[in-house]
Structure formats: structure tokens, C-alpha cells
Design an enzyme around this catalytic site. Structure first.
Site, PDB file in Angstrom:
ATOM      1  N   ASP A  86     -12.565 -16.234 -51.025  1.00 34.32           N
ATOM      2  CA  ASP A  86     -11.680 -17.001 -51.904  1.00 34.32           C
ATOM      3  C   ASP A  86     -10.245 -16.451 -51.821  1.00 34.32           C
ATOM      4  OD1 ASP A  86     -11.094 -19.029 -53.663  1.00 34.32           O
ATOM      5  OD2 ASP A  86     -11.941 -18.040 -55.422  1.00 34.32           O
ATOM      6  N   THR A 124      -7.714 -15.197 -53.704  1.00 33.10           N
ATOM      7  CA  THR A 124      -7.081 -13.972 -54.186  1.00 33.10           C
ATOM      8  C   THR A 124      -7.533 -12.753 -53.394  1.00 33.10           C
ATOM      9  OG1 THR A 124      -6.893 -15.018 -56.346  1.00 33.10           O
ATOM     10  CG2 THR A 124      -6.520 -12.655 -56.252  1.00 33.10           C
ATOM     11  N   HIS A 143     -11.013 -23.818 -65.390  1.00 32.10           N
ATOM     12  CA  HIS A 143     -11.110 -25.094 -64.658  1.00 32.10           C
ATOM     13  C   HIS A 143     -12.258 -25.941 -65.214  1.00 32.10           C
ATOM     14  CE1 HIS A 143      -8.036 -24.880 -61.618  1.00 32.10           C
ATOM     15  NE2 HIS A 143      -8.436 -23.693 -61.231  1.00 32.10           N
ATOM     16  N   ASP A 185      -2.123 -14.509 -61.777  1.00 29.43           N
ATOM     17  CA  ASP A 185      -1.444 -15.168 -60.668  1.00 29.43           C
ATOM     18  C   ASP A 185      -0.819 -16.498 -61.089  1.00 29.43           C
ATOM     19  OD1 ASP A 185      -3.955 -16.208 -61.081  1.00 29.43           O
ATOM     20  OD2 ASP A 185      -4.471 -16.371 -58.962  1.00 29.43           O
ATOM     21  N   SER A 192      -3.863 -20.406 -56.427  1.00 29.69           N
ATOM     22  CA  SER A 192      -4.082 -18.961 -56.344  1.00 29.69           C
ATOM     23  C   SER A 192      -3.769 -18.399 -54.963  1.00 29.69           C
ATOM     24  CB  SER A 192      -5.529 -18.623 -56.723  1.00 29.69           C
ATOM     25  OG  SER A 192      -5.750 -18.845 -58.082  1.00 29.69           O
ATOM     26  N   ASP A 201     -10.166 -17.924 -64.345  1.00 30.22           N
ATOM     27  CA  ASP A 201      -9.660 -19.190 -63.798  1.00 30.22           C
ATOM     28  C   ASP A 201     -10.765 -20.215 -63.601  1.00 30.22           C
ATOM     29  OD1 ASP A 201      -7.549 -20.773 -62.283  1.00 30.22           O
ATOM     30  OD2 ASP A 201      -9.063 -20.501 -60.728  1.00 30.22           O
ATOM     31  N   HIS A 231      -4.003 -25.943 -63.233  1.00 31.71           N
ATOM     32  CA  HIS A 231      -3.074 -24.850 -63.505  1.00 31.71           C
ATOM     33  C   HIS A 231      -1.837 -25.353 -64.240  1.00 31.71           C
ATOM     34  CE1 HIS A 231      -4.765 -22.513 -59.774  1.00 31.71           C
ATOM     35  NE2 HIS A 231      -5.684 -22.787 -60.672  1.00 31.71           N
ATOM     36  N   ASP A 278      -7.293 -13.872 -62.888  1.00 33.40           N
ATOM     37  CA  ASP A 278      -6.899 -15.149 -62.272  1.00 33.40           C
ATOM     38  C   ASP A 278      -6.771 -16.214 -63.353  1.00 33.40           C
ATOM     39  OD1 ASP A 278      -6.873 -17.574 -60.598  1.00 33.40           O
ATOM     40  OD2 ASP A 278      -7.444 -16.194 -59.005  1.00 33.40           O
ATOM     41  N   GLU A 309     -10.173  -8.245 -59.005  1.00 35.98           N
ATOM     42  CA  GLU A 309      -9.881  -9.568 -59.575  1.00 35.98           C
ATOM     43  C   GLU A 309     -10.974 -10.065 -60.518  1.00 35.98           C
ATOM     44  OE1 GLU A 309     -10.535 -12.970 -57.194  1.00 35.98           O
ATOM     45  OE2 GLU A 309      -9.066 -14.220 -58.262  1.00 35.98           O
TER      46      GLU A 309
END
Lengths: 676, 676
Positions: free
Chosen positions: A283, A285, A448, A489, A224, A444, A619, A175, A439
Site C-alpha cells: 500500500d 504509505t 473511508h 498524511d 496517501s 484512514d 479525504h 493515515d 503506520e
């Protein structure tokens, strides 16, 4: 009738709404009539979808029309490229539905938001559920409304594959993993000598390399949910939407659905599905394989969908009775309480549905691979590789038990979860094959948090998991019949730009002087992450060939990498690893975000570039890589530069999904029998 | 003797020099003995190279040794994997050379720099010139010095290709072009509908997609000289070095050379070479095909090398009499004066060597394709696509005549130059084939200036040039026999992260409020660069299929892209295009850099993240893409993730270069006749 629509002419000449706006009345609907699936949608022959039609009547604002009264007498005509044309009800042999009505408001731009002058829109709408198109080719769906207005959606139905190329697909999603992150991970984990890498990432060794474009239906930056929907269904969608096109109704569960690869594989082949994630399981994904809602935040309903699929009264959707293996975090949705469906003990609900339940690494290891398995190992997201493997002393402070009070210090990693999932699927799928999505979610999440050390730790764990997966598939005899796909993604605008002398940065006080610690170009030097502290950089420490540990030897060298993000909140940065747990780069005070003074106190301050209420990184746009390993004919399907939606079609192709058999599909388009 | 080297034992136990330092005594030489080509070097069988050996004796500092007296009695022993081992002079049947001596100073770290306490190093050295290895396989070169110390270089000689796969190679280099920039260019130049691109870049349509790693010999961040050397010679090198390994001597022209693809193609095949760049021609990337110096700043000598090759007394290097076509900027090296070789009129020198000389777009168009051609179209770098095509009113202010005083408003673009170069090469190469390098240099230069609009304009011009090149090759019948390679030499940490409402940003005064103009995720919207100002976003403006102009319809929409860099100087950013010419983001005052108050005055200020004396953006680490088009067997050579040096070997392979014929190569390694 004409006079009713008098505003139309003037609208065409004076209003100049634009596509690039900060706010949109409704994504995918630049005119006042909306068709979902929208123009340019592509379908796999035989895959299910809903249709949503909307006619908008803005009450005020630049598009104000017809005194805010939406046309309820709209109609949809569908034509194929064989010359057959019919109303939606005739075309799909589906009963008509009743008009629904609602209204919503939006802001035309930031000035309107500041002035608190929303635009109100009244809506008339219909939805048609659980349809499919079995005849490959081109279609046009024309919505007619306001006595002469038309919105045309051009659809393409793609050929199904004649026969499967492989039995199984394992889809790894890193991710938020751009190629820049893979490059940085390689620099940390693999030794080079005079610029030549002595070992490389597993991703570097895959059979196929391609790129995917992540532009979403209505914005060029995706989240995502949106991008996972594209990958899992073949349909571009909207930020926060899972398995649906977003409509404008108040209900987050009535949006028009599209069938996922998991649903299709289950429905058509009886194949087994596994879902693994280091995130909380509700979540976006992991949820994208089963959920249908435009609001990814509906965690409890999503958890219910894992087990039962879509059970609302909106349709007879694909029947679904749960994945064969589901492993990850997010115990809040299983522990009886405000987060669980119906506030029930959802572990018990899963047990009653035939699942064995495991809650730590040891239980996972000893779980019976012949049984359906639910593994929930933490509340919220699972612990990060760096905290598990390098700083385990952090775990008591940053983990919460998956069963209630206490900690979760004995969590499995992505590799343990993935290999066990493969064992369960291998044991249970027989000759029907399996589809596993695994995943690495916290690449990700740590980007962040601007904690790129932890993001790269997660990425290296993913790479190691792919390596172990290949070896394990070989051991159990499934390698030849499995296509492995590894992709992301979306990206983060992250890159390494040099090194940082942490000793020098710490020794200096002035922020502008601290910046001299950054080594660029000829001063960037070599990565020290492959050199043990105190060792000499001579041949003693050199490992030739692909024999390395594939992880850094140390994470806290004097000369660290210096890396940055193209967009960020106010932040303090020292480029040294956060040793006490994941970073918290910015904090909110009085509704606005400032750099967290407790974060990287030895570093220097940089003011942010994104809205001042944002506390995290965001992102970015760039294409992300897609790596494949398997039979050459399956790998060849994924080559080149592709839309993220193509990944669905490519996976469906190698699995032999889709069908032109009308009899298997209720509400199937008639085009096949009406050739011109 | 032993007592002379007493310091050795203590060095091994107490000194802990590290590889990742800000400064290095000498790249590629972590111990006190240095062998160039160094450990892990790879050679094409039959390609020429020099060997440089150095023994260092630091006078002071953490490595102080032997009272600063370097061992002059060092020796190099070379062994192959067939069991043959000999001294360098025997192995290569080359005469011994005399010991050279010099000294140099360096700083061990930033504290030493601040304290002005340099470390002095005395050096003893030898060089052996114009050697080659004809027998593929593994070699070890062992430098023995200080009575027992050894530095081992493990070399690999790669097999030459049996026969050419294609006649011609065209190598396009987008300088500083990461995939993130290609993605952004696509967003600006190609229309999407509901997320599906209706047309795509030429790069998106190539036959092969791969990735290359740009790590250099001694630093993980490269410059363009260093990386171009890797691509053109197959040898990793050092920042600022062209066609050599950098040694520690004071002379920038005596460093050990490696043969370039152009020299090899010319020497072995008699093929014709063309060089095109939008930079000044003495710049690193174009120079990398002919220059051999560790200092890319030696513009006049480099210009002389274009015509005559290496003419110093250091060796009998590959004979070279100039490329058949040489097109670009940089008239300072041709106009008689301080910038030209020997202060001569170098246009006249080229004319006397048989070149026709052209100095503007019209002269280029009418030039005789059967003649060797020099085209110099501006002083310094050529004008940017955006200034040529969108803001031509800027040209008088930002261009300088290639022949002297005045302006250069009639410059060709990359496409005109590339197509004319192809015509010249096609006309003159016959069945010997051609090698053309065409560089979009100002992608990099405009990213350095943080002027990403102009960088993307250059990138789109490159993409359009590739498109036109394919069509032109087809027209002249060369397409089937040509492999097209498009890649970058390194990246910039650039990415699009959202949109910006320029109207809102301009209307607000406070920097933190201005940041609210940034639209992220669901507020990023669509690209407006494909919507003409004032037009409606409905079907009128929609172009289906690949029929677009492949450039933006407008460059100055209200909602712009918002993009950033992972590292930057102090800068002010508004995300709207600079209309009066390329940006100047930061300026120097009293030796330190600050945001230029005249640049993007509507924007907000962000403080920098790199040393405070830097006025520009910098390079970054990430792998860059490599696209190929041609015969499947030639395209297949370039698949996957590769080192940048592999590009040399891959190009040599498809062109059938290299040789195991010892008789053709003076000073050739004897390994072949001495099998164990």
C-alpha cells in the site's frame, strides 16, 4: 519556423484554460512545455533526482496547436544564482538522451466526458536520470520550445545539516488522522471530571506541536501516495504517484524519480531502515519509502522494489537491498500467485535474501532481533484493533491466512510490530542509527468505511504504541538519541457534533423522529465510554491522575457520540458501533451507489454529497497536526505551520543528511565551480 | 435520623443514572449534593469567586429520595493540604448565610419528554459570595448532607506569576474557527504554485502554535458563552452561562460567580480594557468579560453590566466602571426601547458616564483616541466582510441603522475597530497596560448559516486584522510589550473535500447527476479564487513571495471549492457563493425545518442529520488552534495541548495577575496561617 507556430498568438488571446479544472492535461504543466521537477521544487543538496521534459501538441480542443506536431528540438538551460548558465548536459555533465514520443488523451471538462469527445495530445520528451545538485541556492531551469516559448522552473537547493542532531528517527503516520479524530479518541478513552481530563493522550504530551499543509502539486486534495511522497522525498507530487513526478507517458515506471529519506539515509549513512504498517505492505504509505512509480496500484513491482530498489534499465538509482525489518499485511504479494512478483513464492525470495519470515503474533514475539525480519500477518489489510480486542469472534470471518488458506486470528497489533521493529533496528544498526516508519493505516481505511469507532480504535492503538515506544526506547537506552515524529498524511472531514440516545433512535420508526435522538449543545452530555455498563457515575468509578487504561471501558453505551463527515455517499447512520466487523456503508447497484440496507438498520438515511458512484468517504483539505518528542534542538526544527514537504527536510536535517560534496554525486550540477 | 434516609441503600443498588444523558438534573452535580465551584475546579490565587451549595430531593423518578424533602442541615468543610480543616464560615472568615429553597423539574430522558412525565426536585441551598483563596495548593471541599452522604470537590489554587512578562495582551477570538477553516481560507486567499504556497496567512507565521480542548463542565459540546467563560475566567461552565457556574435556582442572576480576566486586570493592575466584536455587543463572547449570568439571553442586564459591573444585592463584587473602548453591533440595547436597560437611551447613559459615542466608520476614524469610546455601528450583528467589500449593493437590504430607522451602510470592519481600540487603549493606559479582546464573531454565525464563503471572508478579515495589528503595534512602539493570542472558542465540523464545477451542476437537473460535478482527489484541481476571471493561468498572474492581496481575487469561479459539515439541517447546496446576502439554509414550517427552496436553487438536496426542528448548523468537538506572537518567554507559556481554561491562567501569568496577599482579599481562605 514562425509560420509553424501561428496558432500561438490566437491561443494566447482566446483560450482561457483554467487551473481549477476537474481534469488536467498534465498536472504541473499548465503550458505546453513541461519541466519536472517543476517550478518551486526544492531539493536537498546531494539528493538524487531525474529530470523529465515534455513538449505537448494538442491535436484538438481548446489548446489545439501546431497541427498536433510537438517540437522535438526543445532545450533546457539551467542557471544558478552565481551567474553560471549552461545546457542541461553541460550543467550536469551528463550525456544527452534521445527524444521519446507518445500520445495521450484527456477530457477538458465533464461536458466533454459526457459527449465522449477526448482531446488528443502528441508528446515529444526526454529524460535525464540520477542527477543531483550539491550547491545550495536558487536555480532556474528554462525549457525553450516552439521557437520562443519558455517554461521556467525555479528551483531551490537547501543546505544540508552540518551534523546529525540525533541518531534515529521514528516517524509515526496516522493515515487520515485530523486533530478532530484525536479529539474524538480522547473523548472516548480518557475520563474527564467536570470538563477537566484526568488523563490525556500520549500525543497531547509530546514536546512539540505543529501543523502541516497537505496541498499536492496539482490538486488541493491529496491521496496517501501523493502525500507520503511529499513527506518522504520533499517533493509535492500527484494523486497515486510514489517517489516520482507523474509524466504523461504510458509507462508507469519511467516517471522522473526523487530520492526518499530511506534511500538517502541508507546511501549516505548506512543507516538501517524499518517499515511497519497495519495495511497491506504494498500500500501507498509503506511503499513510499522505496517505490518509484506513478501508479500506486502496481503492487507486485512495488514488492519487488522493497527488496531490490529500482532495477529497471532507466537509471543507476540508489542501491537498495531491502529494509532491515518489514512488518504488515498484504500476503497476496508474497504467496506464490497472481499477486506476487513473477508469480514467485516471495517469502522464499526474501528468505534467500537473508530474512527470517514470521507470520503470526507468536512468531513475531520469538523472532531473533539480530536478523533481518519480514513479517506478513494477513492477506489484505490487517485486522482492526476493535475486532482483535473487543470482538475477536469476528476474526475468523474477516481474516485470511498470510500463508494460504485459512484464517489469521493471531495477528500482532501496531505496538507489538513497532517494538519488535525497534529491537531489530537497535540490534542491527550499531552507531549508524535507524529510521523507522510505523503506520496506523486503518484510521484512514475505517474513516473511508465511515466506521469511525474502528478508526478511533486504530488511533488509540497508535497513541498507545507511541506511549509504549517511548518507554521501550528508554529501556534500551535509545530514547535520548531518537526523535519521535507523529503526524498524518491527510485528513478526513470528520467531527463529533453531539450524542445519540441509541435506545430512543431504535424505538422510533420515522427517520425525522429518529433525528430527535441526537443531543446537541446542552443535550450532548458526557462521554459514557469511560463508564462500565451498570456502574454508577459516582466516585467509585473515578480515576484521578493519568492512570487510566487509555482505551474505552465500553464501546456500546446507550448514549453514543454522534459524529459525521463533511462528504459521504448515501448512508444509513445509527451512531452505534458495528459489532460484526467493519462497516460497509454503501453498495453499488447498476453502476451507482446506494446505502447498504444491512448497515446500521436502526439508523436514518442521508443521501450522499459526492459523485453517485462513490461507496466510501473521501479525504479532505484541512491541515493535520505534527507532534514531536526528543532533544529540544531537534523538536524546535518542526515547530509552526509547515508544508508536508518540509517534514522530509526537517527529518533530513536532524539526521544530518544531504551533501555538498560533488565527488560523491554522479551527474552533479556544476554550479559550485562557476561562481559569478 | 437513619430511617429518614432509608431510600439511600436501595438507590445505590437499583438506580443507575448515567453521565451521558440527553438531559441532566444539574450539570456538575451527578449526586444529590452539589458544590460549586465543583470537583477539579482551579483558581488563580487571589481571584474572586462565589460558592453555591445545593441539596436535592427528587420527588419522583429514578432518583426519588426522602419523600422530596431536602436536607437543610448540610454543611461544607474545607481542608487544605497543610492539614488545616474548618467549616466554610471559619475557613473564609465569612458570615453564615440563610437557607434558600426552591424546586425545579427536568426530564430523565426523551421518552419522559414524549410522555410529559417530568421529575420534580426540591432544593435547599446556601450561597457565599466574593471569596478568594490566596495560598496555592490543593484543597478539598466536602459537602455533608442526609446524615452521611458526602460530595467532595477537589480544588487547586495555582501560583500567581511573580511579575508580568508583558504589559499588554491582545486576545483575538475567531468564533467557531477550527483549523479546517483556516486551511480553507488559505486556499482561497493565497496562491500556490505546484502545491507550494507563495504567501501564507498571518496565523501561519505566528511564533507559537498550540491546541486547546473545548470540553465544557457538563457537556462535551460547548456554546460560545460556556467556552468564553472558560477562557476568560479559568472555570469550565455550562452552555449559555457567562462568568458563573449554573445553579438550579429560578433566578438567572444569583448563580455563583467567578472573576474574569478583565475584572482581575482592572482590579489588581488598574489596566485598561477594550472589547471589540463584529457581533451585537450583548452577545456571549464580548459579554464574557463583564457579565455574570447563567442566561446569555439577558441582553439588557448584560448591557448594564458593561457599564456598572455586578450591581445586584448578591455581593460586593469587583468594582467596574466600564471598558475604555467598546465597539461592535447590537444597537437594540442602546436605542431607547424594549431592548435597552430600563428602556432608557443607553447612548445617553454612556455619554453621561464619560464616553464619546460613534455610530459609523467615519466617526470612528475621527474619534478622539484619548477618550473612552463606545462605538455601535448596526443593529444586530454587523455586516459581513463579503457584503461590505464584494457585494455592497446588499447592504441597504441587510443592515439597520444603529441610531434608529434607516440603514447602516457605512460600517467599519474588524481591522478599523481593532486599530482604533488599540489607539484608545494606548493613549489611556500609560504604564498600566491594556487588555483587548477582539472577536471575529461571524465566522461562527456564517458557519451556522452554512454560508462558508462568508465565514471564510470573516476569517480572512481576522487574519488581515492580526497582520495590521502587528504593524500598528510596531508603529506606536507597543509591539515588544504586547502578547498577541489568536484562538477560537469552539469548532464547526467543516471541511473542504473537493471542487465543484458550477457550470455542470447548473446544467443538470437530476440531483444524483448534479453530484457528478464534484471533483474529488485527482479531480479536485487547484483553487481558482486566486485567478482573475478570463485571465490565463500562466506566469502573468503569478506573484512570487508574500506579496499577495491576502484575499481572493474572485469569489465566484466556475470551479468552486466543495465543502461540507458533519452535521446539518435539511439543505440544498450548490457550492457557489450566495450573492444577495447571507444564506438562510432552512426554514421552519409547522414546527419542523426544511431546506429553504430559495437557497442555492441550482444545488442538490441533502436531508439533515440533527433534530428536525433545527434550521442551522451546529458546533462540534474538535480541538481548536491557538497562535501566539510576542516575547519568547510569553509565547512559551502557551505551547502544547491545553484546556481552554488554561488560556485564562496563561494570560494571567504573562500579565502578572493573581495575589497571595491575604489582606487585599476579603473573605480569603485561612489556609495560609494554619499550616500543619
Amino acid at each position: 519556423m514562425r509560420s509553424t507556430y501561428l496558432a500561438l498568438a490566437s491561443l494566447a488571446s482566446i483560450a482561457t484554460p483554467v487551473l481549477g479544472q476537474t481534469f488536467q492535461r498534465l498536472g504541473g504543466c499548465p503550458t505546453l512545455g513541461c519541466v519536472f521537477p517543476p517550478d518551486q521544487a526544492e531539493f536537498l543538496a546531494g539528493a538524487k533526482f531525474d529530470i523529465r521534459l515534455e513538449v505537448h501538441a494538442p491535436v484538438n480542443g481548446s489548446e489545439a496547436f501546431n497541427n498536433g506536431v510537438p517540437d522535438e528540438n526543445f532545450s533546457l538551460q539551467i542557471s544558478n544564482n552565481k551567474g553560471y548558465s549552461a545546457s542541461i548536459t553541460d550543467f550536469f555533465q551528463t550525456p544527452d538522451t534521445t527524444v521519446e514520443k507518445w500520445n495521450f488523451t484527456w477530457y477538458e471538462d465533464l461536458f466533454a466526458l459526457d459527449a465522449k469527445t477526448p482531446t488528443e495530445v502528441n508528446v515529444a520528451s526526454k529524460a535525464y536520470r540520477s542527477l543531483s545538485l550539491s550547491e545550495p541556492g536558487e536555480y532556474t531551469a528554462t525549457l525553450k520550445y516552439y521557437d520562443g516559448q519558455e517554461t521556467v522552473a525555479r528551483w531551490t537547493v537547501r543546505e544540508p545539516c552540518e551534523k546529525p542532531l540525533v541518531k534515529n528517527v521514528i516517524l509515526f503516520i496516522g493515515d487520515g488522522m485530523p486533530q478532530s479524530a484525536i479529539t474524538a479518541a480522547r473523548l472516548l478513552a480518557h475520563k474527564q471530571i467536570n470538563g477537566k481530563y484526568q488523563s490525556t493522550m500520549q500525543l497531547d504530551k509530546m514536546d512539540g506541536v505543529g501543523l502541516q499543509m497537505t496541498h499536492s502539486m496539482d490538486t488541493f486534495i491529496t491521496d496517501s501516495a501523493n502525500s507520503a511522497t511529499a513527506i518522504m522525498t520533499g517533493h509535492k507530487s500527484t494523486v497515486n504517484a510514489l517517489g516520482v513526478y507523474r509524466d504523461s507517458s504510458p509507462n508507469p515506471f519511467d516517471d522522473p524519480k526523487v530520492e526518499t529519506i530511506a534511500e538517502l539515509f541508507h546511501r549516505q549513512r548506512g543507516g538501517k531502515v524499518g517499515i511497519v504498517s497495519t495495511a497491506f505492505l504494498a500500500d501507498a504509505t509503506p511503499a513510499s519509502l522505496v517505490a518509484h512509480t506513478r501508479d500506486r496500484g502496481q503492487y507486485a513491482p512495488i514488492t519487488e522494489m522493497y527488496l531490490n530498489g529500482v532495477t529497471s534499465n532507466y537509471s543507476d538509482w540508489t542501491s537498495w537491498s531491502g529494509p532491515d525489518v518489514l512488518l504488515g499485511g498484504g500476503a497476496e504479494q508474497w504467496i506464490a500467485g497472481s499477486g506476487s512478483p513473477g508469480k514467485k513464492d516471495y517469502y522464499e525470495v526474501f528468505r534467500q535474501a537473508g530474512y527470517q519470515v514470521v507470520n503470526d503474533k507468536d512468531q513475531l514475539a520469538s523472532a531473533d532481533a539480530s536478523q533481518r525480519t519480514l513479517g506478513v500477518f494477513s492477506q489484505s489489510n490487517m485486522a482492526k484493533w476493535i475486532d482483535r480486542e473487543i470482538f475477536p469472534q469476528n476474526l475468523p470471518n474477516i481474516t485470511k491466512s498470510p500463508t494460504g488458506n485459512g484464517t489469521a486470528v493471531n495477528q500482532p497489533g501496531l505496538a507489538e510490530m513497532t517494538l519488535k521493529a525497534i529491537d531489530v533496528l537497535h540490534s542491527r544498526s550499531g552507531d549508524k542509527g535507524f529510521f523507522l516508519m510505523s503506520e496506523a493505516a486503518s484510521i484512514d481505511k475505517m474513516f473511508h468505511a465511515m466506521d469511525y469507532d474502528r478508526a478511533l480504535g486504530e488511533l488509540l492503538e497508535l497513541d498507545d504504541t507511541v506511549r509504549q515506544t517511548i518507554a521501550h526506547l528508554e529501556t534500551i537506552g535509545e530514547l535520548d538519541e531518537t526523535l519521535i515524529v507523529v503526524t498524518a498524511d491527510h485528513a478526513h472531514g470528520f467531527d463529533v457534533f453531539g450524542s445519540s440516545d441509541s435506545k430512543y433512535m431504535t424505538a422510533k420508526d420515522d427517520d425525522r423522529v429518529k433525528r430527535s435522538a441526537i443531543g446537541i449543545y446542552e443535550s450532548s452530555g458526557h462521554s459514557e465510554y469511560q463508564v462500565a455498563k451498570g456502574s454508577r457515575p459516582d466516585n467509585e468509578t473515578i480515576v484521578y491522575g493519568d492512570q487510566g487504561p487509555n482505551f474505552p471501558v465500553q464501546w456500546d453505551p446507550r448514549y453514543t457520540i454522534a459524529a459525521g463527515f463533511g462528504a459521504h455517499p448515501d448512508v444509513q447512520e445509527s451512531y452505534s458501533i458495528a459489532k460484526n466487523g467493519p462497516r460497509l456503508p454503501a453498495i453499488t447497484q447498476n453502476g451507482t451507489a446506494y446505502a447498504n440496507p444491512a448497515d446500521k438498520p436502526d439508523g436514518y438515511l442521508t443521501n450522499g454529497t459526492i459523485p453517485a458512484d462513490q461507496t466510501q468517504g473521501i479525504h479532505s483539505l484541512q491541515d493535520v497536526p505534527i507532534f514531536t518528542k526528543g532533544k529540544p534542538e531537534a523538536v524546535a526544527v518542526f515547530r509552526g505551520v509547515m508544508e508536508n514537504t518540509d517534514i522530509f527536510f526537517h527529518m533530513a536535517k536532524v539526521l544530518g543528511l544531504g551533501s555538498t560534496d560533488r565527488d560523491q554525486n554522479k551527474g552533479n550540477g556544476k554550479g559550485k565551480d562557476n561562481k559569478a
